[in-house]
Design an enzyme around this catalytic site. Structure first.
Site, mmCIF file in Angstrom:
data_model
loop_
_atom_site.group_PDB
_atom_site.id
_atom_site.type_symbol
_atom_site.label_atom_id
_atom_site.label_comp_id
_atom_site.label_asym_id
_atom_site.label_seq_id
_atom_site.Cartn_x
_atom_site.Cartn_y
_atom_site.Cartn_z
ATOM 1 N N ASP A 21 72.676 37.943 89.904
ATOM 2 C CA ASP A 21 71.363 38.205 89.317
ATOM 3 C C ASP A 21 70.554 39.162 90.191
ATOM 4 O O ASP A 21 70.719 39.185 91.406
ATOM 5 C CB ASP A 21 70.614 36.870 89.155
ATOM 6 C CG ASP A 21 69.448 36.975 88.177
ATOM 7 O OD1 ASP A 21 69.329 38.017 87.492
ATOM 8 O OD2 ASP A 21 68.654 36.029 88.115
ATOM 9 N N GLY A 22 69.694 39.933 89.543
ATOM 10 C CA GLY A 22 68.750 40.776 90.279
ATOM 11 C C GLY A 22 69.032 42.268 90.204
ATOM 12 O O GLY A 22 68.360 43.053 90.881
ATOM 13 N N GLY A 24 68.444 44.335 87.743
ATOM 14 C CA GLY A 24 67.304 45.030 87.134
ATOM 15 C C GLY A 24 66.176 45.222 88.135
ATOM 16 O O GLY A 24 65.615 46.310 88.271
ATOM 17 N N ARG A 34 67.231 50.091 84.815
ATOM 18 C CA ARG A 34 67.981 48.858 85.086
ATOM 19 C C ARG A 34 69.482 49.106 85.261
ATOM 20 O O ARG A 34 70.135 48.491 86.096
ATOM 21 C CB ARG A 34 67.772 47.861 83.942
ATOM 22 C CG ARG A 34 66.329 47.394 83.767
ATOM 23 C CD ARG A 34 66.196 46.504 82.534
ATOM 24 N NE ARG A 34 67.135 45.407 82.577
ATOM 25 C CZ ARG A 34 66.956 44.312 83.295
ATOM 26 N NH1 ARG A 34 65.865 44.150 83.997
ATOM 27 N NH2 ARG A 34 67.858 43.354 83.293
ATOM 28 N N HIS A 38 72.910 47.792 87.688
ATOM 29 C CA HIS A 38 74.227 47.282 87.270
ATOM 30 C C HIS A 38 75.336 48.117 87.917
ATOM 31 O O HIS A 38 76.338 47.571 88.384
ATOM 32 C CB HIS A 38 74.366 47.321 85.746
ATOM 33 C CG HIS A 38 73.382 46.442 85.023
ATOM 34 N ND1 HIS A 38 73.104 45.162 85.429
ATOM 35 C CD2 HIS A 38 72.598 46.657 83.926
ATOM 36 C CE1 HIS A 38 72.197 44.628 84.607
ATOM 37 N NE2 HIS A 38 71.881 45.523 83.692
ATOM 38 N N ASN A 69 72.800 37.491 76.784
ATOM 39 C CA ASN A 69 72.627 38.902 77.176
ATOM 40 C C ASN A 69 72.755 39.865 75.992
ATOM 41 O O ASN A 69 72.313 41.009 76.058
ATOM 42 C CB ASN A 69 73.630 39.312 78.271
ATOM 43 C CG ASN A 69 73.293 38.759 79.637
ATOM 44 O OD1 ASN A 69 74.173 38.578 80.480
ATOM 45 N ND2 ASN A 69 72.010 38.477 79.889
ATOM 46 N N ARG A 195 68.013 28.606 88.638
ATOM 47 C CA ARG A 195 68.415 28.104 87.308
ATOM 48 C C ARG A 195 69.925 28.189 87.208
ATOM 49 O O ARG A 195 70.546 28.977 87.921
ATOM 50 C CB ARG A 195 67.849 29.025 86.201
ATOM 51 C CG ARG A 195 66.400 28.961 85.958
ATOM 52 C CD ARG A 195 66.082 29.773 84.686
ATOM 53 N NE ARG A 195 66.261 31.197 84.873
ATOM 54 C CZ ARG A 195 65.371 32.020 85.402
ATOM 55 N NH1 ARG A 195 64.205 31.544 85.817
ATOM 56 N NH2 ARG A 195 65.607 33.319 85.521
ATOM 57 N N GLU A 208 78.258 22.163 94.542
ATOM 58 C CA GLU A 208 77.141 22.411 95.461
ATOM 59 C C GLU A 208 76.489 23.721 95.032
ATOM 60 O O GLU A 208 77.194 24.691 94.716
ATOM 61 C CB GLU A 208 77.660 22.542 96.903
ATOM 62 C CG GLU A 208 78.278 21.273 97.448
ATOM 63 C CD GLU A 208 77.265 20.137 97.620
ATOM 64 O OE1 GLU A 208 76.086 20.425 97.874
ATOM 65 O OE2 GLU A 208 77.669 18.967 97.490
HETATM 66 C C1 FPP Z 1 72.019 40.218 86.097
HETATM 67 O O1 FPP Z 1 71.007 41.022 86.623
HETATM 68 C C2 FPP Z 1 73.303 40.920 85.935
HETATM 69 C C3 FPP Z 1 73.979 41.071 84.758
HETATM 70 C C4 FPP Z 1 73.495 40.541 83.484
HETATM 71 C C5 FPP Z 1 75.235 41.796 84.672
HETATM 72 C C6 FPP Z 1 76.147 41.791 85.853
HETATM 73 C C7 FPP Z 1 77.026 42.965 85.780
HETATM 74 C C8 FPP Z 1 77.488 43.692 86.825
HETATM 75 C C9 FPP Z 1 77.252 43.320 88.227
HETATM 76 C C10 FPP Z 1 78.285 44.928 86.613
HETATM 77 C C11 FPP Z 1 79.600 44.823 85.927
HETATM 78 C C12 FPP Z 1 80.432 43.689 86.270
HETATM 79 C C13 FPP Z 1 81.786 43.720 86.461
HETATM 80 C C14 FPP Z 1 82.506 42.424 86.586
HETATM 81 C C15 FPP Z 1 82.561 44.953 86.562
HETATM 82 P P1 FPP Z 1 69.705 41.243 85.742
HETATM 83 O O2 FPP Z 1 69.919 42.447 84.909
HETATM 84 O O3 FPP Z 1 69.412 40.011 84.976
HETATM 85 O O4 FPP Z 1 68.620 41.479 86.836
HETATM 86 P P2 FPP Z 1 67.070 41.093 86.759
HETATM 87 O O5 FPP Z 1 67.013 39.608 86.707
HETATM 88 O O6 FPP Z 1 66.515 41.660 88.033
HETATM 89 O O7 FPP Z 1 66.495 41.747 85.538
#
Ligand code: FPP
Length: 249
Positions: A21-22, A24, A34, A38, A69, A195, A208
């Site tokens: 997470d994080g 964005g 955002r 990624h 998502n 969460r 854990e």
């Molecule tokens: C959450 O951050 C992240 C995601 C929903 C996607 C995770 C995807 C990747 C790391 C890239 C591709 C993955 C692979 C396995 C190749 P967020 O967008 O919710 O961040 P925020 O909470 O700061 O908005």
């Protein structure tokens, strides 16, 4: 106080589940879109996969895309799918070199066709690798999985294949998409959110939890080591008393 990262090699979690997470917020902090977050998150995926395999973790499950998502702006969803396809294509060779088996959980049939095809090829190519399983949760939600499992069990009951008495924890675990994977020992969530966001709800009954403020694109092997060091300081009681647990040690 600096965190002790001297890890006990005999107490490495067998299965680590991660909520990445994080991305964005990481991008926003730099005044970028955002998707930029990624893209940088992919390097963390690589680093943590390598780090986990080096430590002898057997299963690493990454929450790459939740059912919820799909509600994000179309442009972000498309960018995530493209990133997924490109990364899988580019990294299959690395997975082979490191003896890592790729698998998925979730409604993979709802992903774009090219994504499904890329996944199919990578899963097939890596299926005999034995060092570690990398499990991508894609279009996944734990409630979806549980609902599916209930439907499957109801069908079997309806057809007289099982009796009411046969319905137990083992049967339910065996009907989930995680049926071949042991329950996570440790769940890590980055970015300061506390969460579990519909992730492995059944499977994490005794996991854990470790939360860190580090945003996913900044998460590196040393952060993984910190999480495991923290995990190793805990006493896992599984509902027993501390005394009972220390007796069996
Ligand atoms: C959450 O951050 C992240 C995601 C929903 C996607 C995770 C995807 C990747 C790391 C890239 C591709 C993955 C692979 C396995 C190749 P967020 O967008 O919710 O961040 P925020 O909470 O700061 O908005």
């Amino acid at each position: 106080m600096p965190i002790d990262t001297t890890l006990d090699k005999n107490r490495i979690p067998r299965h680590i589940a991660v909520i990445m997470d994080g991305n964005g917020r990481w991008a926003k902090k730099q005044g970028k879109f955002r998707v930029f977050g990624h893209q940088h998150g992919v390097q963390s995926v690589k680093d943590i996969t390598e780090g986990a395999a080096e430590l002898g973790v057997e299963y690493l499950t990454l929450y790459a895309f939740s059912t919820e998502n799909w509600n994000r702006p179309k442009i972000e969803v498309n960018a995530l799918m493209t990133l997924l396809v490109k990364t899988i294509k580019r990294e299959t060779e690395t997975l082979m070199k490191n003896q890592i088996r790729l698998t998925t959980i979730g409604q993979v049939d709802t992903l774009p066709k090219d994504c499904q095809e890329e996944l199919r090829q990578a899963i097939e190519a890596t299926k005999d690798n034995t060092r570690m399983a990398l499990i991508l949760a894609l279009s996944y939600s734990a409630k979806w999985d549980i609902v599916n499992s209930v439907k499957e069990i109801a069908q079997r009951y309806k057809h007289g294949e099982i009796a009411l008495e046969d319905i137990d924890e083992e049967l339910i675990s065996g009907s989930l998409s995680t049926r071949t994977i042991p329950d996570p020992d440790l769940m890590i969530r980055t970015s300061g959110e506390h969460r579990i966001s519909n992730y492995l709800l059944w499977e994490m009954a005794y996991s854990e939890f470790y939360f860190t403020d580090v945003l996913w694109p900044d998460f590196r092997k040393e952060h993984l080591h910190e999480a495991i060091a923290n995990y190793q300081q805990r006493e896992r009681r599984f509902g027993k008393t501390g005394e009972q647990v220390s007796e069996v040690k």
